[in-house]
Design an enzyme around this catalytic site. Sequence first.
Site, PDB file in Angstrom:
ATOM      1  N   GLN A 123      -5.610  -1.580   2.832  1.00  0.00           N
ATOM      2  CA  GLN A 123      -4.931  -1.071   4.057  1.00  0.00           C
ATOM      3  C   GLN A 123      -6.049  -0.404   4.788  1.00  0.00           C
ATOM      4  O   GLN A 123      -6.276   0.603   4.485  1.00  0.00           O
ATOM      5  CB  GLN A 123      -3.882  -1.077   4.078  1.00  0.00           C
ATOM      6  N   PRO A 151       0.925  -1.268   0.008  1.00  0.00           N
ATOM      7  CA  PRO A 151       0.105  -0.104   0.087  1.00  0.00           C
ATOM      8  C   PRO A 151       0.968   1.441  -0.070  1.00  0.00           C
ATOM      9  O   PRO A 151       1.805   1.353   0.738  1.00  0.00           O
ATOM     10  CB  PRO A 151      -0.883  -0.122   1.253  1.00  0.00           C
ATOM     11  N   ARG A 179      -0.375  -5.409   9.779  1.00  0.00           N
ATOM     12  CA  ARG A 179       1.116  -5.034   9.372  1.00  0.00           C
ATOM     13  C   ARG A 179       1.443  -4.496  10.770  1.00  0.00           C
ATOM     14  O   ARG A 179       0.958  -3.611  11.371  1.00  0.00           O
ATOM     15  CB  ARG A 179       0.972  -3.933   8.512  1.00  0.00           C
ATOM     16  N   TYR A 223       1.352   5.011  13.486  1.00  0.00           N
ATOM     17  CA  TYR A 223      -0.020   5.383  13.302  1.00  0.00           C
ATOM     18  C   TYR A 223      -0.670   4.799  14.613  1.00  0.00           C
ATOM     19  O   TYR A 223      -0.030   4.136  15.490  1.00  0.00           O
ATOM     20  CB  TYR A 223      -0.712   4.871  12.115  1.00  0.00           C
TER      21      TYR A 223
END
Length: 352
Positions: free
Chosen positions: A99, A23, A228, A181
């Site tokens: 994603q 991504p 991920r 994130y």
Amino acid sequence: MSALFTPLSIRGIEMRNRLWVSPMCQYSAVDGVPNDWHHVHLAQFAAGGAGLVIAEATAVSPEGRISPEDAGIWTDAQAEAWAPIVAAIRARGAVAGVQLGHAGRKASTTSPLTGGRGTVAPEAGGWTTLAPSALAYDTFAEPVALDAAGIEKVVEDFADAARRAVAAGFEVVELHAAHGYLLHQFLSPLTNHRDDEYGGSFENRVRLLVRVTEAVRAATPDVVLFVRFSATDAAEGGWSVADTVAAARLVGAAGADLIDVSSGGLVPQQRIVTGPGYQVEYAATVRRETGLRVAAVGMIDDPALAENIVADDRADAVLSGREWLRDPHYGLRAAAALGADSPAPAQYTRAY
């Protein structure tokens, strides 16, 4: 036979090979809606021989966007805009994935396409950011620490986004718990200073990710589910490879099918030495210690390197990003270099 060009089947979904597209944010959506740029950008990789094409970090809520120009899937209209893009990927022989992400304290930032770097203020089209703790990233604006209701909303937003993704035709969903994130921010003690059930111990810090994984699996029982991770924060006192192994076991038990192993992104003081395949051993460790399927990523730009990673059982698949940008037919070139059957569309076979 080429190991890289051997099909991989998960939950009955077959990827024709194990050379996949990572991504990659395009910062080109309007109000979270993908457009013609995304259509051409992603479909070309399928025509170029990829086994799986994963669409960029797609926000599960407006406040989850990295920038105001990020793609999203928090509305039905956004899902409907993704549907023809997914159809174009599938028509060209690849599996389509997306994603799902929430940027947390790294949200509401200036698009790199503008040449700037920093927080976009609310009066300029930005918003107040959210995080596990009120700790700013670098020079970005200080976020607001999520309360209990905010955490529940995050879980619901991921589940709802997964439902919309499946409705749009995506067959693979990846949860973005890496690169600094929101879900990664909860995992690491460097960014999670909470004193409730979501902070402190490893079990508490991983709780939100496990809950999101469980909620997405319950909402979309048949989807192929990736998670991920950044295997390490590469900073003193941060998240470690051993933590990733332990967390991978937990999300595997919660319904994840494959662990996508990257690194870093949480704090600016990270120390990472890059080079071809520099993150592969992280993936190999997770695979060896957990028995789960893994994908390796990180400057895997050479077909021979990609082949060796899969052939040596260090990873079940390889994800590349920039090499696909440099050559959207990287898959066709790799097959030719390895002497594998070409995944070229019929219109291109004369070249192979």
